[in-house]
Design an enzyme around this catalytic site. Structure first.
Site, short mmCIF file in Angstrom:
data_model
loop_
_atom_site.label_atom_id
_atom_site.label_comp_id
_atom_site.label_asym_id
_atom_site.label_seq_id
_atom_site.Cartn_x
_atom_site.Cartn_y
_atom_site.Cartn_z
NE ARG A 49 -13.35 6.77 5.40
CZ ARG A 49 -12.42 6.21 6.16
NH1 ARG A 49 -12.02 6.80 7.27
NH2 ARG A 49 -11.90 5.03 5.83
N GLY A 93 -2.64 -4.58 -1.36
CA GLY A 93 -3.23 -3.25 -1.37
C GLY A 93 -2.88 -2.36 -0.20
CD GLN A 117 -2.42 -1.50 6.89
OE1 GLN A 117 -1.81 -0.47 7.23
NE2 GLN A 117 -2.14 -2.16 5.77
CG ASN A 118 -8.90 -1.97 4.06
OD1 ASN A 118 -8.00 -1.13 4.07
ND2 ASN A 118 -9.01 -2.88 3.11
CB VAL A 119 -12.41 1.16 9.14
CG1 VAL A 119 -11.14 1.44 9.95
CG2 VAL A 119 -12.62 2.25 8.08
CG ASP A 120 -13.76 -2.03 3.72
OD1 ASP A 120 -12.93 -1.48 2.97
OD2 ASP A 120 -13.75 -3.27 3.93
CB SER A 134 1.42 2.53 0.76
OG SER A 134 0.95 3.05 2.01
CE1 TYR A 153 -13.22 9.53 11.59
CE2 TYR A 153 -13.13 7.48 10.34
CZ TYR A 153 -12.48 8.50 11.01
OH TYR A 153 -11.11 8.50 11.10
CG HIS A 186 -5.72 0.80 11.26
ND1 HIS A 186 -5.11 1.04 10.05
CD2 HIS A 186 -4.73 0.49 12.12
CE1 HIS A 186 -3.80 0.93 10.20
NE2 HIS A 186 -3.54 0.58 11.44
N1 APR Z 1 -5.63 -3.29 -5.98
C1 APR Z 1 -4.64 -3.47 -5.07
N2 APR Z 1 -3.92 -2.45 -4.55
C2 APR Z 1 -4.21 -1.21 -4.98
C3 APR Z 1 -5.22 -0.94 -5.93
C4 APR Z 1 -5.95 -2.05 -6.44
N3 APR Z 1 -6.93 -1.90 -7.34
N4 APR Z 1 -5.25 0.41 -6.15
C5 APR Z 1 -4.30 0.95 -5.36
N5 APR Z 1 -3.67 -0.02 -4.67
C6 APR Z 1 -2.57 0.09 -3.71
C7 APR Z 1 -1.73 1.34 -3.84
O1 APR Z 1 -0.73 1.15 -4.83
C8 APR Z 1 -1.12 1.45 -2.45
O2 APR Z 1 0.07 0.69 -2.33
O3 APR Z 1 -3.14 0.19 -2.41
C9 APR Z 1 -2.20 0.83 -1.55
C10 APR Z 1 -2.95 1.85 -0.74
O4 APR Z 1 -2.05 2.47 0.15
P1 APR Z 1 -2.62 3.55 1.18
O5 APR Z 1 -3.54 4.47 0.46
O6 APR Z 1 -1.43 4.09 1.91
O7 APR Z 1 -3.52 2.71 2.16
P2 APR Z 1 -3.06 1.81 3.38
O8 APR Z 1 -1.70 1.23 3.13
O9 APR Z 1 -4.16 0.84 3.63
O10 APR Z 1 -2.98 2.86 4.59
C11 APR Z 1 -2.72 2.33 5.87
O11 APR Z 1 -3.11 4.52 6.80
O12 APR Z 1 -4.35 6.41 6.93
C12 APR Z 1 -4.12 5.21 7.53
O13 APR Z 1 -5.63 4.06 8.85
C13 APR Z 1 -5.35 4.38 7.54
O14 APR Z 1 -5.51 1.99 7.36
C14 APR Z 1 -4.94 3.14 6.76
C15 APR Z 1 -3.44 3.14 6.89
#
Ligand code: APR
Length: 231
Positions: free
Chosen positions: A56, A175, A86-89, A177, A53, A104
């Site tokens: 990061r 952004g 869900q972002n920690v930034d 998944s 961390y 988160h």
């Molecule tokens: N703009 C928008 N979305 C984007 C971009 C972009 N430039 N680039 C990628 N993405 C999308 C991807 O297609 C994907 O659907 O962002 C999403 C990222 O998904 P993850 O990497 O799974 O991240 P997230 O959904 O935030 O994960 C949720 O999982 O590990 C834990 O705590 C962590 O908060 C996180 C949680």
């Protein structure tokens, strides 16, 4: 005033140079989740977790909000906006968003490892003092730890996020998944008659049967398109 709730994930910060978690180059491809993002991992090797961390946090201090963050913040000029991230930034806040719920946790904060959710023990880290080291103590004498919700830990702000959905006019997903619960389940609390927009350059599986307007673009370009759609 129109009320908008925006659920964001790692993709919101991708254009700021911060890696997402899944997909190519994802954080979890390079780090074992169970070792760096679980309470068991922290108990087993706190130094490794603190280093993960700290790295990061250093990366975040070198990053800037992108246009997507700024367009989300600008929505507050004419709308009542709540960002549930869900972002920690802290890029939403640095872009100007004033009502951000971090499901988160927050990378720029430390907390007690005895009582992670005791607000009295939460400490704000700064660019001048961004590191949490072994031996740094919270005010309750426990090892200071990142103020992050690890896998398997409670998500205390989920209640606030659900409450924010009352009387909303528009729900936007940017952004994420939608892989991780309970955050991904927030969509299930959106009233059936509320339009939902999803901004993501990739295909995202949305569970349930509701109508979702998909904008298959990145956060910045997608927000520009969204503004054309919702005015
Ligand atoms: N703009 C928008 N979305 C984007 C971009 C972009 N430039 N680039 C990628 N993405 C999308 C991807 O297609 C994907 O659907 O962002 C999403 C990222 O998904 P993850 O990497 O799974 O991240 P997230 O959904 O935030 O994960 C949720 O999982 O590990 C834990 O705590 C962590 O908060 C996180 C949680």
């Amino acid at each position: 005033m129109r009320k908008i709730v925006i659920l964001t994930g790692a993709g919101m910060s991708a254009e700021s140079g911060i890696a997402t978690f899944r997909g190519s180059g994802g954080m979890w491809n390079n780090y074992p989740v169970e070792q760096v993002a679980t309470p068991e991992g922290f108990a087993a090797n706190p130094g490794l977790v603190l280093q993960f961390y700290n790295e990061r946090r250093a990366e975040l201090l070198g990053a800037e909000p992108n246009e997507g963050h700024r367009l989300v913040a600008d929505l507050e000029k004419n709308n009542d906006v709540v960002v549930v991230t869900q972002n920690v930034d802290d890029l939403h806040e640095r872009a100007g968003s004033t009502n951000v719920i971090h499901l988160h946790g927050e990378l720029m904060k430390g907390c007690s490892s005895f009582a992670p959710n005791d607000p009295r023990m939460v400490r704000t880290l700064t660019a001048q003092h961004p590191v949490i080291a072994l031996g740094d103590k919270a005010d309750d004498g426990s090892q200071l730890r990142p103020f992050i919700v690890w896998f398997g830990e409670a998500v205390p702000r989920m209640d606030d996020a659900i409450a924010a959905l009352r009387d909303i006019d528009i729900f936007v997903i940017i952004g994420t998944s939608l892989n991780v619960y309970p955050a991904a389940g927030l969509l299930n609390f959106v009233p059936a008659d509320v339009p939902v927009y999803l901004i993501d350059p990739n295909d995202v599986q949305v569970r349930g049967v509701r109508q979702v307007t998909t904008i298959r673009k990145g956060a910045s370009e997608g927000m520009r398109d969204l503004l054309k759609l919702i005015g």
